[in-house]
Scaffold this motif. Structure first.
Motif, PDB file in Angstrom:
ATOM      1  N   ASP A  60       0.805  -1.221   0.000  1.00 45.34           N
ATOM      2  CA  ASP A  60       0.000   0.000   0.000  1.00 45.34           C
ATOM      3  C   ASP A  60       0.839   1.273   0.000  1.00 45.34           C
ATOM      4  OD1 ASP A  60      -2.418  -1.428   0.039  1.00 45.34           O
ATOM      5  OD2 ASP A  60      -2.264  -1.677   2.219  1.00 45.34           O
ATOM      6  N   ALA A  61       2.149   1.125  -0.032  1.00 41.56           N
ATOM      7  CA  ALA A  61       3.038   2.289   0.014  1.00 41.56           C
ATOM      8  C   ALA A  61       2.854   3.145  -1.228  1.00 41.56           C
ATOM      9  CB  ALA A  61       4.486   1.839   0.122  1.00 41.56           C
ATOM     10  N   GLN A  62       3.043   4.437  -1.046  1.00 38.20           N
ATOM     11  CA  GLN A  62       3.091   5.372  -2.168  1.00 38.20           C
ATOM     12  C   GLN A  62       4.541   5.822  -2.284  1.00 38.20           C
ATOM     13  OE1 GLN A  62       0.223   8.506  -1.793  1.00 38.20           O
ATOM     14  NE2 GLN A  62      -1.460   7.080  -1.448  1.00 38.20           N
ATOM     15  N   VAL A  63       5.127   5.546  -3.438  1.00 35.01           N
ATOM     16  CA  VAL A  63       6.544   5.821  -3.653  1.00 35.01           C
ATOM     17  C   VAL A  63       6.686   6.810  -4.804  1.00 35.01           C
ATOM     18  CG1 VAL A  63       8.788   4.805  -4.189  1.00 35.01           C
ATOM     19  CG2 VAL A  63       7.100   3.471  -2.900  1.00 35.01           C
ATOM     20  N   ASP A  64       7.421   7.892  -4.559  1.00 42.31           N
ATOM     21  CA  ASP A  64       7.684   8.891  -5.588  1.00 42.31           C
ATOM     22  C   ASP A  64       9.193   9.051  -5.700  1.00 42.31           C
ATOM     23  OD1 ASP A  64       7.283  11.004  -7.453  1.00 42.31           O
ATOM     24  OD2 ASP A  64       7.569  12.449  -5.829  1.00 42.31           O
ATOM     25  N   VAL A  65       9.732   8.712  -6.868  1.00 38.71           N
ATOM     26  CA  VAL A  65      11.169   8.794  -7.091  1.00 38.71           C
ATOM     27  C   VAL A  65      11.474  10.011  -7.955  1.00 38.71           C
ATOM     28  CG1 VAL A  65      13.191   7.615  -8.014  1.00 38.71           C
ATOM     29  CG2 VAL A  65      11.358   6.276  -6.945  1.00 38.71           C
ATOM     30  N   ASP A  66      12.343  10.880  -7.469  1.00 35.54           N
ATOM     31  CA  ASP A  66      12.784  12.068  -8.197  1.00 35.54           C
ATOM     32  C   ASP A  66      14.230  11.845  -8.621  1.00 35.54           C
ATOM     33  OD1 ASP A  66      13.530  14.556  -9.120  1.00 35.54           O
ATOM     34  OD2 ASP A  66      13.250  15.582  -7.200  1.00 35.54           O
ATOM     35  N   LEU A  67      14.421  11.368  -9.857  1.00 34.33           N
ATOM     36  CA  LEU A  67      15.777  11.086 -10.336  1.00 34.33           C
ATOM     37  C   LEU A  67      16.653  12.331 -10.324  1.00 34.33           C
ATOM     38  CD1 LEU A  67      15.236   8.693 -13.374  1.00 34.33           C
ATOM     39  CD2 LEU A  67      16.161   8.132 -11.131  1.00 34.33           C
ATOM     40  N   ALA A  68      16.130  13.425 -10.850  1.00 40.41           N
ATOM     41  CA  ALA A  68      16.916  14.654 -10.962  1.00 40.41           C
ATOM     42  C   ALA A  68      17.368  15.159  -9.592  1.00 40.41           C
ATOM     43  CB  ALA A  68      16.123  15.727 -11.684  1.00 40.41           C
ATOM     44  N   GLY A  69      16.495  15.053  -8.610  1.00 45.88           N
ATOM     45  CA  GLY A  69      16.817  15.529  -7.275  1.00 45.88           C
ATOM     46  C   GLY A  69      17.488  14.494  -6.395  1.00 45.88           C
ATOM     47  N   GLY A  70      17.517  13.243  -6.855  1.00 45.42           N
ATOM     48  CA  GLY A  70      18.131  12.176  -6.065  1.00 45.42           C
ATOM     49  C   GLY A  70      17.374  11.880  -4.790  1.00 45.42           C
TER      50      GLY A  70
END
Length: 65
Positions: free
Chosen positions: A28-38
């Protein structure tokens, strides 16, 4: 929401690997990956230690932001 600085993420595969590792522990986790910001932002029942362990197990250096 927990935020982590993650080194070594550079592509779509990295996004999928990080997301899959965390979702395997909490579907149920919500994961947001920001490659540019690391950064990886996680809304989950997982503790920070569990998230860090999952990220490191995938081969990424990570720390709380």
């Amino acid at each position: 929401m927990q935020v982590f600085k993650v080194q070594g993420m550079s592509c779509g595969h990295c996004v999928r690997a990080v997301s899959a590792a965390l979702l395997a522990l909490d579907a149920d986790a919500q994961v947001d990956v920001d490659l540019a910001g690391g950064e990886v932002r996680v809304e989950s029942r997982l503790s920070a230690e569990q998230v860090l362990a999952a990220l490191r197990e995938e081969g990424y250096e990570a720390q709380p932001a």
